[in-house]
Design a protein around this motif. Sequence first.
Motif, PDB file in Angstrom:
ATOM      1  N   TRP A  15      10.748  12.758  10.485  1.00 35.18           N
ATOM      2  CA  TRP A  15      10.294  12.331  11.811  1.00 35.18           C
ATOM      3  C   TRP A  15       9.735  10.918  11.668  1.00 35.18           C
ATOM      4  O   TRP A  15       9.453  10.438  10.566  1.00 35.18           O
ATOM      5  CB  TRP A  15       9.200  13.291  12.327  1.00 35.18           C
ATOM      6  N   GLY A  16       9.564  10.263  12.802  1.00 31.75           N
ATOM      7  CA  GLY A  16       8.995   8.923  12.777  1.00 31.75           C
ATOM      8  C   GLY A  16       8.470   8.563  14.148  1.00 31.75           C
ATOM      9  O   GLY A  16       8.860   9.168  15.167  1.00 31.75           O
TER      10      GLY A  16
ATOM     11  N   PRO B  79       9.406  17.639   6.998  1.00 31.68           N
ATOM     12  CA  PRO B  79       9.449  18.243   8.333  1.00 31.68           C
ATOM     13  C   PRO B  79       8.176  17.901   9.115  1.00 31.68           C
ATOM     14  O   PRO B  79       7.080  17.921   8.549  1.00 31.68           O
ATOM     15  CB  PRO B  79       9.497  19.747   8.042  1.00 31.68           C
ATOM     16  N   GLY B  80       8.337  17.569  10.393  1.00 34.56           N
ATOM     17  CA  GLY B  80       7.187  17.204  11.223  1.00 34.56           C
ATOM     18  C   GLY B  80       6.059  18.221  11.145  1.00 34.56           C
ATOM     19  O   GLY B  80       4.884  17.858  11.056  1.00 34.56           O
ATOM     20  N   ILE B  81       6.412  19.481  11.134  1.00 35.07           N
ATOM     21  CA  ILE B  81       5.390  20.535  11.193  1.00 35.07           C
ATOM     22  C   ILE B  81       4.595  20.618   9.892  1.00 35.07           C
ATOM     23  O   ILE B  81       3.444  21.043   9.884  1.00 35.07           O
ATOM     24  CB  ILE B  81       6.024  21.898  11.580  1.00 35.07           C
ATOM     25  N   GLU B  82       5.200  20.176   8.774  1.00 35.14           N
ATOM     26  CA  GLU B  82       4.500  20.245   7.474  1.00 35.14           C
ATOM     27  C   GLU B  82       3.914  18.906   7.055  1.00 35.14           C
ATOM     28  O   GLU B  82       3.100  18.840   6.138  1.00 35.14           O
ATOM     29  CB  GLU B  82       5.497  20.674   6.378  1.00 35.14           C
ATOM     30  N   SER B  83       4.338  17.830   7.697  1.00 31.83           N
ATOM     31  CA  SER B  83       3.976  16.480   7.258  1.00 31.83           C
ATOM     32  C   SER B  83       2.485  16.216   7.423  1.00 31.83           C
ATOM     33  O   SER B  83       1.920  16.358   8.500  1.00 31.83           O
ATOM     34  CB  SER B  83       4.771  15.466   8.086  1.00 31.83           C
ATOM     35  N   LYS B  84       1.855  15.796   6.314  1.00 33.40           N
ATOM     36  CA  LYS B  84       0.448  15.408   6.385  1.00 33.40           C
ATOM     37  C   LYS B  84       0.271  14.186   7.275  1.00 33.40           C
ATOM     38  O   LYS B  84      -0.740  14.029   7.946  1.00 33.40           O
ATOM     39  CB  LYS B  84      -0.065  15.049   4.980  1.00 33.40           C
ATOM     40  N   ILE B  85       1.258  13.306   7.220  1.00 34.11           N
ATOM     41  CA  ILE B  85       1.164  12.082   8.023  1.00 34.11           C
ATOM     42  C   ILE B  85       1.262  12.439   9.507  1.00 34.11           C
ATOM     43  O   ILE B  85       0.506  11.921  10.324  1.00 34.11           O
ATOM     44  CB  ILE B  85       2.256  11.065   7.609  1.00 34.11           C
ATOM     45  N   ALA B  86       2.154  13.369   9.851  1.00 35.59           N
ATOM     46  CA  ALA B  86       2.271  13.794  11.254  1.00 35.59           C
ATOM     47  C   ALA B  86       0.976  14.439  11.727  1.00 35.59           C
ATOM     48  O   ALA B  86       0.505  14.190  12.845  1.00 35.59           O
ATOM     49  CB  ALA B  86       3.448  14.760  11.428  1.00 35.59           C
ATOM     50  N   ALA B  87       0.382  15.273  10.884  1.00 34.53           N
ATOM     51  CA  ALA B  87      -0.870  15.946  11.255  1.00 34.53           C
ATOM     52  C   ALA B  87      -1.962  14.909  11.515  1.00 34.53           C
ATOM     53  O   ALA B  87      -2.747  15.038  12.459  1.00 34.53           O
ATOM     54  CB  ALA B  87      -1.302  16.903  10.135  1.00 34.53           C
TER      55      ALA B  87
ATOM     56  N   LEU C  84      -3.738   9.621   0.064  1.00 35.06           N
ATOM     57  CA  LEU C  84      -2.394  10.182   0.187  1.00 35.06           C
ATOM     58  C   LEU C  84      -1.612   9.791  -1.072  1.00 35.06           C
ATOM     59  O   LEU C  84      -1.388   8.619  -1.325  1.00 35.06           O
ATOM     60  CB  LEU C  84      -1.732   9.557   1.421  1.00 35.06           C
ATOM     61  N   PRO C  85      -1.232  10.748  -1.895  1.00 36.73           N
ATOM     62  CA  PRO C  85      -0.585  10.383  -3.165  1.00 36.73           C
ATOM     63  C   PRO C  85       0.882  10.012  -2.988  1.00 36.73           C
ATOM     64  O   PRO C  85       1.775  10.667  -3.508  1.00 36.73           O
ATOM     65  CB  PRO C  85      -0.765  11.645  -4.009  1.00 36.73           C
ATOM     66  N   ILE C  86       1.118   8.918  -2.245  1.00 43.33           N
ATOM     67  CA  ILE C  86       2.493   8.447  -2.068  1.00 43.33           C
ATOM     68  C   ILE C  86       2.942   7.844  -3.392  1.00 43.33           C
ATOM     69  O   ILE C  86       2.282   6.967  -3.939  1.00 43.33           O
ATOM     70  CB  ILE C  86       2.566   7.378  -0.955  1.00 43.33           C
ATOM     71  N   LYS C  87       4.055   8.340  -3.916  1.00 37.31           N
ATOM     72  CA  LYS C  87       4.526   7.853  -5.212  1.00 37.31           C
ATOM     73  C   LYS C  87       5.636   6.838  -4.988  1.00 37.31           C
ATOM     74  O   LYS C  87       6.600   7.116  -4.285  1.00 37.31           O
ATOM     75  CB  LYS C  87       5.016   9.013  -6.067  1.00 37.31           C
ATOM     76  N   SER C  88       5.457   5.692  -5.605  1.00 39.18           N
ATOM     77  CA  SER C  88       6.336   4.575  -5.334  1.00 39.18           C
ATOM     78  C   SER C  88       6.533   3.765  -6.609  1.00 39.18           C
ATOM     79  O   SER C  88       5.694   3.791  -7.502  1.00 39.18           O
ATOM     80  CB  SER C  88       5.657   3.724  -4.251  1.00 39.18           C
ATOM     81  N   GLU C  89       7.653   3.032  -6.692  1.00 38.79           N
ATOM     82  CA  GLU C  89       7.856   2.135  -7.842  1.00 38.79           C
ATOM     83  C   GLU C  89       7.426   0.703  -7.520  1.00 38.79           C
ATOM     84  O   GLU C  89       7.202  -0.095  -8.422  1.00 38.79           O
ATOM     85  CB  GLU C  89       9.314   2.175  -8.303  1.00 38.79           C
ATOM     86  N   ILE C  90       7.357   0.384  -6.236  1.00 32.88           N
ATOM     87  CA  ILE C  90       6.900  -0.949  -5.825  1.00 32.88           C
ATOM     88  C   ILE C  90       5.957  -0.807  -4.631  1.00 32.88           C
ATOM     89  O   ILE C  90       6.300  -0.149  -3.642  1.00 32.88           O
ATOM     90  CB  ILE C  90       8.078  -1.865  -5.430  1.00 32.88           C
ATOM     91  N   VAL C  91       4.790  -1.422  -4.742  1.00 32.61           N
ATOM     92  CA  VAL C  91       3.813  -1.419  -3.643  1.00 32.61           C
ATOM     93  C   VAL C  91       3.334  -2.852  -3.427  1.00 32.61           C
ATOM     94  O   VAL C  91       3.155  -3.608  -4.390  1.00 32.61           O
ATOM     95  CB  VAL C  91       2.596  -0.527  -3.982  1.00 32.61           C
TER      96      VAL C  91
END
Lengths: 258, 258
Positions: free
Chosen positions: A36-37, A54-62, B67-74
């Motif tokens: 989602w976005g 999934p929107g329903i599970e996304s921490k960012i959506a919440a 938020l533990p977003i895992k990335s190779e470039i930030v």
Amino acid sequence: MCELLGMSANVPTDICFSLTGLVQRGGKTGPHKDGWGIGFYEGKGLRIFHDPEPGIESKIAAFVRKLPIKSEIVISHIRKANRGKVELKNTHPFVREFWGSYWTFAHNGQFKKIKTEPLGDFRPVGTTDSEYAFCWLLGKLKKKFKESPQPESKLFETLEILMTELHQKGVSNILLSDSKHLYTFCSTKLSWITRKSPFGKATLLDADLSIDFRKVTTPGDRVTVIATNPLTSNEEWNLYKPGQFQVWKKGQIVFSNE
Amino acid sequence: MCELLGMSANVPTDICFSLTGLVQRGGKTGPHKDGWGIGFYEGKGLRIFHDPEPGIESKIAAFVRKLPIKSEIVISHIRKANRGKVELKNTHPFVREFWGSYWTFAHNGQFKKIKTEPLGDFRPVGTTDSEYAFCWLLGKLKKKFKESPQPESKLFETLEILMTELHQKGVSNILLSDSKHLYTFCSTKLSWITRKSPFGKATLLDADLSIDFRKVTTPGDRVTVIATNPLTSNEEWNLYKPGQFQVWKKGQIVFSNE
């Protein structure tokens, strides 16, 4: 297929209520669990959140659906992948700078052979039909108008022609914005509602949640919400017709091909 | 002035620890209270968060740094405005699609007369010198190379020339990425550290927080962090020299003008 959600308002307005309804369809009340976005315009500025979860599970959506970001134009999308893998780069809305503004694009549907069309100056980053179509559309616009044309009706008429062309290539329900207008095209399914004084109550179809708009608005507010399917159970939504193109500004229609 | 934070790693890595240090300088241990932003690459995909609120007060910053977003470039930036108002559209990092990739740009410094330079195909949306310089740089690249050049050293050499030209126009510490490399230029101040096996402990300068990297890494990990000012008190950071241009890939230098 996917579901779209857009907003055009004459005062900065949050979309928490509608977004709460939409994200339920991202894996709970609907099958749109492939990401989602959402993009929020603040003047010419843009905040955009993307997540392949999934929107329903996304921490960012919440988090975002409780964040009272106030905006005059919003475009959101929940995805059920048909073309293009479930990956961050394939998550709508897509963004490009064009004529010194951020343009955002969200699409519901699919095209048969869009990727054989030559592109202009804009290139897709991901592998979806949708992003390809967005790049095609902006490339055509840029080829026709070096600068944003005046009067604005020239732009509206050209967008109507280009979106109708996309509609002929497949299912193409579209929300597009350039930070000034919300451009909407219905290929198969799109609905809208304008809320203005006297305000009433609304209840979500997809979650046990109601809101009394009288408590969160002032008398001059005008807020239009556009969605693939109506989001509330007790309001009368208007249905777009196939082929209908409407341009919204501050919650009102400023151009229509009807 | 502003502060920059970048990361290049050979495995998807979160930047929570370093970001916690940086945002303190966004109004608490430093004066950079005019907004902040961060971009995380996941392959060719990009997540980007922008907020004109002070980093230390921003709800979005508080959320993102946990938020533990895992990335190779930030690429991240906290802003102390000198040119351009405190507004969402003026918040770094800036993004443009170019050659089918998302390019992001964050800048510390200011230019004397950058806005008299003619632009190519890219236009600024906001009013900062920094975004203008980014558009100028991409426009020059696009004019020189229609497609991404091979071998890559051609691109590195051209970027070195363009960044040196920016350095001659003012203070120009830069982090730039195209999703494959992290391009870094030091005009006045930039430092870096590469963490690899054997890992140790680190303690933030700006907050009462330590981490034992032995507990969160595997032996093959290599993670480089680049920052305007060192972020930890008990590690030895390397200082860039003025005029130094270094290209990072997977935590290692792949090109340098030293």
